[in-house]
Scaffold this motif. Structure first.
Motif: not given
Length: 273
Positions: A98-106, A79-92
């Motif tokens: 990870g704020a959008g993980l809940a929506e990704a899980l749903a 899940v983390a790897a897929r989230h990194w590819r689909e919603r990569p970090p936008t700040c350092g």
């Protein structure tokens, strides 16, 4: 080459590198921007991707410990790897990642058999963010106004970082079970599911510790009204007869929920009348 042109070129190179790491652009796009031969470029990109995915997995596991335990280490890593590819970090700052993980899980069809995961993720994230919430004034500013002023003209301001989450699932019981050392720590979870019990979670920081508590319906309605900046009189009406305001106030002072008691803005007080 001027300094401005060099800076612009470097920014373009870094942006292209990020797009390539996130697979938004093919690896060959970097040809001409990197000095290394193609095989070495491929190894370098592979290493960067692996490091990025590992960093994302660690950041998400720190922010979502309940979800990580619920689905297991291997599934969470995927899940983390897929989230990194689909919603990569936008700040350092990876603490904000990870704020959008809940929506990704749903939206994840592979996790459809565990529909409570998204709400568990929302609770984990609220706890994660509460850890760095600002301090509240102690004792609350303007507390004496509760004795002298009309409730229709008062606003109760709750502390920064305090969040109310409503769920059709027993998310507080699940969260607590994953932090318990009891012999049968999941017995309350099984009972809650058997009763088809939803819960409303209050999240706040008390001292240096994030805290989670399940609220009764009247308390939740009252808290939601306060979070919506409603006058105290409106919040009391929303709660109904099930709320003991004096008992609530004692808890609010004990746990640091209340930041201030302020006069309502004129338009809010006028609306109440």
């Amino acid at each position: 080459m001027s300094c401005d042109a060099a800076c612009e070129r470097e920014a373009q190179r870094q942006q292209l590198l990020l797009r390539t790491l996130w697979r938004e652009a093919p690896d060959a796009t970097l040809a001409g921007w990197l000095r290394d031969a193609a095989p070495r470029q491929a190894r370098g990109l592979s290493a960067y991707r692996a490091n990025g995915e590992a960093l994302a997995a660690r950041a998400l596991a720190a922010a979502y410990p309940t979800v990580a335990e619920l689905i297991g280490e291997e599934a969470f890593a995927a899940v983390a790897a897929r989230h990194w590819r689909e919603r990569p970090p936008t700040c350092g700052d990876m603490a904000l990642y990870g704020a959008g993980l809940a929506e990704a899980l749903a939206a994840d069809a592979q996790l459809a058999s565990e529909p409570y995961l998204a709400d568990c993720a929302r609770l984990d994230w609220a706890v994660h963010r509460a850890e760095t919430a600002a301090d509240a004034h102690a004792p609350p500013e303007g507390l004496q106004r509760l004795v002298t002023d009309d409730p229709a003209e008062l606003a109760l301001v709750l502390r920064p970082g305090l969040v109310l989450l409503a769920s059709r699932w027993p998310i507080v019981t699940i969260w607590q079970a994953h932090r318990s050392h009891a012999e049968d720590r999941f017995a309350p979870v099984r009972e809650a599911f058997a009763q088809q019990r939803g819960e409303q979670a209050l999240v706040w920081r008390e001292g240096w510790r994030p805290r989670v508590s399940a609220l009764a319906d009247a308390e939740a309605r009252f808290t939601q009204a306060l979070l919506g900046a409603q006058p105290l009189a409106v919040a009391l009406d929303a709660a109904g007869e099930g709320l003991d305001f004096e008992a609530w106030l004692m808890q609010a002072l004990q746990h640091g929920w209340l930041a201030a008691v302020l006069p309502c803005p004129p338009h809010a007080a006028a609306a109440e009348r």
